[in-house]
Design a protein around this motif. Sequence first.
Motif, PDB file in Angstrom:
ATOM      1  N   ALA A 167       3.439  -6.548   6.420  1.00 37.37           N
ATOM      2  CA  ALA A 167       2.566  -7.297   5.502  1.00 37.37           C
ATOM      3  C   ALA A 167       1.960  -6.427   4.400  1.00 37.37           C
ATOM      4  O   ALA A 167       0.812  -6.627   4.003  1.00 37.37           O
ATOM      5  N   GLY A 168       2.726  -5.469   3.922  1.00 39.25           N
ATOM      6  CA  GLY A 168       2.300  -4.683   2.780  1.00 39.25           C
ATOM      7  C   GLY A 168       1.400  -3.508   3.072  1.00 39.25           C
ATOM      8  O   GLY A 168       1.593  -2.432   2.535  1.00 39.25           O
ATOM      9  N   HIS A 169       0.397  -3.696   3.930  1.00 42.75           N
ATOM     10  CA  HIS A 169      -0.545  -2.596   4.157  1.00 42.75           C
ATOM     11  C   HIS A 169      -1.026  -2.476   5.603  1.00 42.75           C
ATOM     12  O   HIS A 169      -2.081  -1.903   5.880  1.00 42.75           O
ATOM     13  N   TYR A 170      -0.232  -2.971   6.539  1.00 43.15           N
ATOM     14  CA  TYR A 170      -0.568  -2.864   7.961  1.00 43.15           C
ATOM     15  C   TYR A 170       0.495  -2.052   8.693  1.00 43.15           C
ATOM     16  O   TYR A 170       1.673  -2.099   8.351  1.00 43.15           O
ATOM     17  N   THR A 172      -8.164  -0.170   5.105  1.00 42.38           N
ATOM     18  CA  THR A 172      -9.533  -0.170   5.627  1.00 42.38           C
ATOM     19  C   THR A 172      -9.687   0.494   6.990  1.00 42.38           C
ATOM     20  O   THR A 172     -10.801   0.846   7.378  1.00 42.38           O
ATOM     21  N   GLY A 173      -8.610   0.586   7.754  1.00 37.87           N
ATOM     22  CA  GLY A 173      -8.693   1.088   9.115  1.00 37.87           C
ATOM     23  C   GLY A 173      -9.055   0.012  10.128  1.00 37.87           C
ATOM     24  O   GLY A 173      -9.167   0.287  11.323  1.00 37.87           O
ATOM     25  N   ASN A 174      -9.236  -1.217   9.664  1.00 37.59           N
ATOM     26  CA  ASN A 174      -9.578  -2.316  10.572  1.00 37.59           C
ATOM     27  C   ASN A 174      -8.415  -2.638  11.496  1.00 37.59           C
ATOM     28  O   ASN A 174      -7.253  -2.519  11.115  1.00 37.59           O
ATOM     29  N   VAL A 175      -8.750  -3.078  12.703  1.00 38.28           N
ATOM     30  CA  VAL A 175      -7.772  -3.377  13.747  1.00 38.28           C
ATOM     31  C   VAL A 175      -7.695  -4.882  13.933  1.00 38.28           C
ATOM     32  O   VAL A 175      -8.720  -5.559  14.031  1.00 38.28           O
ATOM     33  N   VAL A 176      -6.467  -5.417  13.972  1.00 37.31           N
ATOM     34  CA  VAL A 176      -6.245  -6.846  14.223  1.00 37.31           C
ATOM     35  C   VAL A 176      -5.303  -6.951  15.412  1.00 37.31           C
ATOM     36  O   VAL A 176      -4.154  -6.504  15.344  1.00 37.31           O
ATOM     37  N   TRP A 177      -5.790  -7.533  16.488  1.00 38.12           N
ATOM     38  CA  TRP A 177      -4.988  -7.705  17.706  1.00 38.12           C
ATOM     39  C   TRP A 177      -4.264  -9.026  17.689  1.00 38.12           C
ATOM     40  O   TRP A 177      -4.833 -10.045  17.297  1.00 38.12           O
ATOM     41  N   LEU A 178      -3.007  -9.026  18.099  1.00 35.58           N
ATOM     42  CA  LEU A 178      -2.337 -10.281  18.399  1.00 35.58           C
ATOM     43  C   LEU A 178      -3.090 -10.843  19.599  1.00 35.58           C
ATOM     44  O   LEU A 178      -3.284 -10.131  20.585  1.00 35.58           O
ATOM     45  N   PRO A 179      -3.567 -12.087  19.544  1.00 34.44           N
ATOM     46  CA  PRO A 179      -4.515 -12.568  20.558  1.00 34.44           C
ATOM     47  C   PRO A 179      -3.901 -12.924  21.911  1.00 34.44           C
ATOM     48  O   PRO A 179      -4.490 -13.684  22.668  1.00 34.44           O
ATOM     49  N   PHE A 180      -2.760 -12.364  22.221  1.00 29.77           N
ATOM     50  CA  PHE A 180      -2.118 -12.615  23.508  1.00 29.77           C
ATOM     51  C   PHE A 180      -1.105 -11.510  23.768  1.00 29.77           C
ATOM     52  O   PHE A 180      -0.699 -10.804  22.844  1.00 29.77           O
ATOM     53  N   PHE A 189       0.831  -1.198   0.000  1.00 33.67           N
ATOM     54  CA  PHE A 189       0.000   0.000   0.000  1.00 33.67           C
ATOM     55  C   PHE A 189       0.867   1.249   0.000  1.00 33.67           C
ATOM     56  O   PHE A 189       1.805   1.366   0.784  1.00 33.67           O
ATOM     57  N   LYS A 190       0.522   2.204  -0.888  1.00 34.64           N
ATOM     58  CA  LYS A 190       1.299   3.436  -0.980  1.00 34.64           C
ATOM     59  C   LYS A 190       0.426   4.680  -0.887  1.00 34.64           C
ATOM     60  O   LYS A 190       0.931   5.788  -1.008  1.00 34.64           O
ATOM     61  N   GLY A 191      -0.857   4.505  -0.647  1.00 34.42           N
ATOM     62  CA  GLY A 191      -1.758   5.655  -0.581  1.00 34.42           C
ATOM     63  C   GLY A 191      -1.827   6.259   0.808  1.00 34.42           C
ATOM     64  O   GLY A 191      -0.996   5.996   1.681  1.00 34.42           O
ATOM     65  N   LYS A 192      -2.857   7.065   1.016  1.00 33.62           N
ATOM     66  CA  LYS A 192      -3.088   7.681   2.323  1.00 33.62           C
ATOM     67  C   LYS A 192      -3.770   6.648   3.223  1.00 33.62           C
ATOM     68  O   LYS A 192      -4.825   6.112   2.863  1.00 33.62           O
ATOM     69  N   PRO A 193      -3.205   6.366   4.405  1.00 30.14           N
ATOM     70  CA  PRO A 193      -3.801   5.364   5.294  1.00 30.14           C
ATOM     71  C   PRO A 193      -5.204   5.775   5.761  1.00 30.14           C
ATOM     72  O   PRO A 193      -5.468   6.945   6.041  1.00 30.14           O
ATOM     73  N   ALA A 194      -6.087   4.780   5.823  1.00 28.57           N
ATOM     74  CA  ALA A 194      -7.457   4.994   6.287  1.00 28.57           C
ATOM     75  C   ALA A 194      -7.460   5.306   7.781  1.00 28.57           C
ATOM     76  O   ALA A 194      -6.551   4.925   8.515  1.00 28.57           O
ATOM     77  N   LYS A 195      -8.498   5.966   8.208  1.00 30.09           N
ATOM     78  CA  LYS A 195      -8.694   6.270   9.625  1.00 30.09           C
ATOM     79  C   LYS A 195      -9.048   4.975  10.354  1.00 30.09           C
ATOM     80  O   LYS A 195      -9.815   4.146   9.845  1.00 30.09           O
ATOM     81  N   VAL A 196      -8.490   4.792  11.536  1.00 28.26           N
ATOM     82  CA  VAL A 196      -8.722   3.571  12.307  1.00 28.26           C
ATOM     83  C   VAL A 196     -10.207   3.433  12.650  1.00 28.26           C
ATOM     84  O   VAL A 196     -10.899   4.423  12.912  1.00 28.26           O
ATOM     85  N   LYS A 197     -10.697   2.184  12.613  1.00 29.23           N
ATOM     86  CA  LYS A 197     -12.081   1.872  12.984  1.00 29.23           C
ATOM     87  C   LYS A 197     -12.083   1.263  14.378  1.00 29.23           C
ATOM     88  O   LYS A 197     -11.495   0.213  14.602  1.00 29.23           O
ATOM     89  N   ASP A 257      -4.927  -1.930   9.545  1.00 29.43           N
ATOM     90  CA  ASP A 257      -4.927  -2.021   8.092  1.00 29.43           C
ATOM     91  C   ASP A 257      -4.998  -0.611   7.497  1.00 29.43           C
ATOM     92  O   ASP A 257      -5.972   0.114   7.727  1.00 29.43           O
ATOM     93  N   ALA A 258      -3.981  -0.223   6.750  1.00 27.37           N
ATOM     94  CA  ALA A 258      -3.932   1.113   6.155  1.00 27.37           C
ATOM     95  C   ALA A 258      -4.994   1.290   5.078  1.00 27.37           C
ATOM     96  O   ALA A 258      -5.422   2.410   4.811  1.00 27.37           O
TER      97      ALA A 258
END
Length: 157
Positions: free
Chosen positions: A69-72, A93-101, A37-45, A90-91
């Motif tokens: 990972a390219g866009h995170y 979509t703005g989606n958040v992914v937590w490491l589950p620990f 990803f090279k654009g403007k990052p999305a706002k966090v959701k 995620d730059a």
Amino acid sequence: MNRLFTPFLMLLVCFVGRSYADEDVPRFDDFPVKDVFKGKPAKVKIVSPKDREFSTRLHELSGQKPNFAGHYTLTSWGCGSSCIQTVAIDAKTGNVVWLPFTVCCWDVDVNEPIEFKRSSSPIVVHGSRNEAGGGVYYYRLEASKFILLKAIEKPAP
């Protein structure tokens, strides 16, 4: 006969030692990303209860350039003595992914308890997960989840 056997035995010992030391572990180069990803990052959701709990921190991270990972944007912060929690935003979509620990108790010779690259989707975790066990753990980000690829548990003392 002995002259031929000794070099053969030494070669065999080196091969066995090398195969044990080079245990088959996932490598960053094995999982290249195709989409950088090279654009403007999305706002966090802010969606989940955990997102809401750490919304200030997530908003601070929002808009940063991807480093994983390219866009995170992957980052960690302290959650106690020798303890970190890790999140990827995620730059695109703005989606958040937590490491589950949480990660803690890594060896003193480990500079970074979480290793990752912008051009690859795995992470390498050094230490204990949720303060249990210990070792080196290989995860890959797939479909907005961290999936365990391999665990090399540290022998109990």
